[in-house]
Scaffold this motif. Structure first.
Motif, PDB file in Angstrom:
ATOM      1  N   GLY A 143      48.913  39.473  55.047  1.00 31.68           N
ATOM      2  CA  GLY A 143      47.799  38.983  55.974  1.00 31.68           C
ATOM      3  C   GLY A 143      46.315  38.599  55.185  1.00 31.68           C
ATOM      4  N   LEU A 144      45.418  39.018  55.564  1.00 28.46           N
ATOM      5  CA  LEU A 144      44.218  38.702  55.005  1.00 28.46           C
ATOM      6  C   LEU A 144      44.079  38.968  53.454  1.00 28.46           C
ATOM      7  N   GLY A 145      44.795  40.121  53.045  1.00 28.48           N
ATOM      8  CA  GLY A 145      44.736  40.501  51.611  1.00 28.48           C
ATOM      9  C   GLY A 145      45.256  39.399  50.842  1.00 28.48           C
ATOM     10  N   ARG A 146      46.249  38.409  51.255  1.00 30.12           N
ATOM     11  CA  ARG A 146      46.611  37.251  50.372  1.00 30.12           C
ATOM     12  C   ARG A 146      45.476  36.531  50.319  1.00 30.12           C
ATOM     13  N   ASN A 147      44.439  36.395  51.385  1.00 29.05           N
ATOM     14  CA  ASN A 147      43.419  35.373  51.236  1.00 29.05           C
ATOM     15  C   ASN A 147      42.541  35.531  49.977  1.00 29.05           C
ATOM     16  N   CYS A 148      42.340  37.397  50.070  1.00 27.90           N
ATOM     17  CA  CYS A 148      41.245  37.850  49.097  1.00 27.90           C
ATOM     18  C   CYS A 148      42.130  37.654  47.699  1.00 27.90           C
ATOM     19  N   GLN A 149      43.056  37.992  47.776  1.00 27.99           N
ATOM     20  CA  GLN A 149      43.964  37.873  46.137  1.00 27.99           C
ATOM     21  C   GLN A 149      43.999  36.433  45.703  1.00 27.99           C
ATOM     22  N   LEU A 150      44.263  35.534  46.469  1.00 21.92           N
ATOM     23  CA  LEU A 150      44.207  34.133  46.126  1.00 21.92           C
ATOM     24  C   LEU A 150      43.082  33.776  45.666  1.00 21.92           C
ATOM     25  N   PHE A 151      41.946  34.147  46.374  1.00 18.53           N
ATOM     26  CA  PHE A 151      40.570  33.633  45.987  1.00 18.53           C
ATOM     27  C   PHE A 151      40.145  34.265  44.598  1.00 18.53           C
ATOM     28  N   GLU A 152      40.308  35.567  44.389  1.00 17.84           N
ATOM     29  CA  GLU A 152      39.968  36.252  43.387  1.00 17.84           C
ATOM     30  C   GLU A 152      40.710  35.638  42.177  1.00 17.84           C
ATOM     31  N   GLN A 153      42.091  35.612  42.058  1.00 22.56           N
ATOM     32  CA  GLN A 153      42.475  34.960  41.050  1.00 22.56           C
ATOM     33  C   GLN A 153      42.384  33.508  40.695  1.00 22.56           C
ATOM     34  N   THR A 154      42.178  32.571  41.545  1.00 19.87           N
ATOM     35  CA  THR A 154      41.868  31.348  41.549  1.00 19.87           C
ATOM     36  C   THR A 154      40.498  31.238  40.845  1.00 19.87           C
ATOM     37  N   ARG A 155      39.421  31.799  41.290  1.00 19.72           N
ATOM     38  CA  ARG A 155      38.105  31.766  41.012  1.00 19.72           C
ATOM     39  C   ARG A 155      38.119  32.210  39.505  1.00 19.72           C
ATOM     40  N   LYS A 156      38.644  33.286  39.182  1.00 20.72           N
ATOM     41  CA  LYS A 156      38.350  33.745  37.847  1.00 20.72           C
ATOM     42  C   LYS A 156      39.081  32.918  36.814  1.00 20.72           C
ATOM     43  N   TRP A 157      40.128  32.261  37.222  1.00 21.61           N
ATOM     44  CA  TRP A 157      40.541  31.137  36.405  1.00 21.61           C
ATOM     45  C   TRP A 157      39.776  30.020  36.042  1.00 21.61           C
ATOM     46  N   ALA A 158      39.049  29.546  37.111  1.00 19.27           N
ATOM     47  CA  ALA A 158      38.421  28.388  37.313  1.00 19.27           C
ATOM     48  C   ALA A 158      37.079  28.544  36.583  1.00 19.27           C
ATOM     49  N   TYR A 159      36.400  29.742  36.343  1.00 23.52           N
ATOM     50  CA  TYR A 159      35.307  30.200  35.510  1.00 23.52           C
ATOM     51  C   TYR A 159      35.630  29.616  34.164  1.00 23.52           C
ATOM     52  N   ARG A 160      36.840  29.945  33.684  1.00 19.85           N
ATOM     53  CA  ARG A 160      37.142  29.800  32.233  1.00 19.85           C
ATOM     54  C   ARG A 160      37.530  28.337  32.177  1.00 19.85           C
ATOM     55  N   ALA A 161      38.594  27.704  32.970  1.00 20.26           N
ATOM     56  CA  ALA A 161      39.251  26.578  32.839  1.00 20.26           C
ATOM     57  C   ALA A 161      38.242  25.249  32.973  1.00 20.26           C
ATOM     58  N   ILE A 162      37.295  25.498  33.670  1.00 17.30           N
ATOM     59  CA  ILE A 162      36.378  24.153  33.888  1.00 17.30           C
ATOM     60  C   ILE A 162      35.758  23.747  32.645  1.00 17.30           C
ATOM     61  N   ARG A 163      35.503  24.687  31.688  1.00 19.33           N
ATOM     62  CA  ARG A 163      34.865  24.451  30.236  1.00 19.33           C
ATOM     63  C   ARG A 163      35.704  23.672  29.454  1.00 19.33           C
ATOM     64  N   GLN A 164      37.019  23.533  29.823  1.00 18.26           N
ATOM     65  CA  GLN A 164      37.887  22.775  28.911  1.00 18.26           C
ATOM     66  C   GLN A 164      37.931  21.375  29.182  1.00 18.26           C
ATOM     67  N   GLY A 165      36.838  20.748  29.102  1.00 20.43           N
ATOM     68  CA  GLY A 165      36.712  19.288  29.419  1.00 20.43           C
ATOM     69  C   GLY A 165      35.879  18.897  30.313  1.00 20.43           C
ATOM     70  N   TRP A 166      35.381  19.656  31.064  1.00 21.81           N
ATOM     71  CA  TRP A 166      34.517  19.517  32.128  1.00 21.81           C
ATOM     72  C   TRP A 166      35.161  18.188  33.126  1.00 21.81           C
ATOM     73  N   PRO A 167      36.070  18.280  33.848  1.00 21.24           N
ATOM     74  CA  PRO A 167      36.765  17.116  34.404  1.00 21.24           C
ATOM     75  C   PRO A 167      35.933  16.572  35.577  1.00 21.24           C
ATOM     76  N   ALA A 168      36.337  15.527  36.176  1.00 14.77           N
ATOM     77  CA  ALA A 168      35.545  14.835  37.133  1.00 14.77           C
ATOM     78  C   ALA A 168      36.120  15.769  38.509  1.00 14.77           C
ATOM     79  N   TYR A 169      35.184  15.453  39.538  1.00 15.51           N
ATOM     80  CA  TYR A 169      35.629  16.501  40.848  1.00 15.51           C
ATOM     81  C   TYR A 169      36.842  16.273  41.034  1.00 15.51           C
ATOM     82  N   GLU A 170      37.334  15.130  41.644  1.00 16.99           N
ATOM     83  CA  GLU A 170      38.790  14.905  42.072  1.00 16.99           C
ATOM     84  C   GLU A 170      39.947  15.447  41.274  1.00 16.99           C
ATOM     85  N   GLN A 171      39.839  15.304  39.727  1.00 12.69           N
ATOM     86  CA  GLN A 171      40.508  15.883  38.727  1.00 12.69           C
ATOM     87  C   GLN A 171      40.496  17.338  39.003  1.00 12.69           C
TER      88      GLN A 171
END
Length: 314
Positions: free
Chosen positions: A173-201
């Motif tokens: 249920g909603l637990g999947r939304n929570c988990q997916l948000f948490e996992q993806t945002r934690k990855w994003a905080y680190r990954a965006i610093r690797q090249g600072w890509p354009a928004y669409e990319q």
């Protein structure tokens, strides 16, 4: 009473819901006036959950919620052939499932949902995307509760503990939304610093990452929900995490003066061999810091002998 519940159900349907007349052939998308004629229909909107839905696969499912001391469903949709049913609880205020910065209410809703699922002994593998359409004559529909629920009202009925201690199943249920948000945002905080890509990319990268995490669930979220989560994270991180803002942050928090002060503080806190803690002093030899070096033995042998009170020989 049933007519009122049905009117509310129809009013809250998505503009273009998923629908099916036979689940063996999958689901399709159509305008509401077409989908509403089908046996199965998507009952929550892509980013707003007006209903908590449960799939109870046992005979008498439309009635035994009462025996389990569960709150009354808004209505039940029963299969007359086997007595199995979908139970829907109408919410006064929709749960925002696209995480736009407010993860706490979503976690609270997920905890309430999971507690109610356990109370009803409902199917943990139910995806929650579509339900038996109460408008269709194939099903037997009964309305039980006219007043819409708040999450707090349901929580009181479920006798939950404090919000911080509530259990959330990350694969339901909603637990999947929570988990997916948490996992993806934690990855994003680190990954965006690797090249600072354009928004669409960057959006595409977030979407691909979120999809990969989503595939790990026993019952994955619909791709639209995954895209919504990825979009929220991509938008926020791309506007807040820029190369300039990151460099400014590093300059403010890692200047030579700040590093010097941190070093002084660190020297006062526990270390290896200094009395009362602290880092080893400059004149401490490597032999005093690592006595196994002076003895010509391995670190593992040193601690083994020490534990066994054996004699050290050089």
């Amino acid at each position: 009473m049933t007519n009122h519940a049905l009117a509310l159900f129809n009013e809250r349907l998505p503009h273009k819901p998923y629908y099916s007349d036979d689940l063996q052939f999958g689901v399709r998308i159509a305008a509401k006036d077409r989908a509403i004629l089908a046996k199965y229909i998507q009952f929550n909107q892509p980013h707003a959950q007006f209903w908590l839905g449960f799939d109870v696969d046992r005979q008498g499912a439309a009635l035994d919620w009462s025996d389990r001391n569960a709150p009354a469903p808004t209505f039940t949709i029963m299969n007359p052939k086997n007595g199995h049913a979908h139970l829907l609880y109408g919410l006064e205020t929709a749960i925002r499932t696209a995480p736009d910065g407010r993860i706490k209410p979503l976690k609270y809703a997920a905890a309430v949902e999971n507690a109610l699922r356990k109370k009803l002994d409902a199917d943990i593998g139910y995806s929650g995307l579509i339900c038996q359409n109460p408008n269709h004559k194939h099903w037997q529909v009964n309305a039980w509760q006219t007043e819409l629920y708040t999450l707090d009202w349901l929580a009181d009925s479920l006798d939950l503990a404090s919000a911080n201690d509530k259990e959330i199943i990350t694969d339901y249920g909603l637990g999947r939304n929570c988990q997916l948000f948490e996992q993806t945002r934690k990855w994003a905080y680190r990954a965006i610093r690797q090249g600072w890509p354009a928004y669409e990319q960057w959006l595409q990268a977030c979407f691909e990452r979120a999809k990969a995490y989503n595939f790990q669930f026993l019952t994955p979220l619909d791709e639209k929900e995954v895209l919504g989560i990825a979009k929220s994270i991509a938008k926020w991180t791309h506007s807040k995490f820029t190369e300039e803002s990151f460099n400014d942050y590093v300059a403010k928090t890692h200047s030579s003066e700040i590093q010097r002060i941190r070093g002084q503080k660190g020297g006062k806190v526990g270390g290896l061999l200094s009395k009362g803690g602290g880092r080893p002093k400059a004149n401490d030899s490597i032999n005093s810091i690592e006595p196994w070096v002076a003895l010509g033995i391995s670190r593992r042998t040193f601690f083994y002998k020490k534990k066994k009170n054996l004699t050290f020989t050089k």
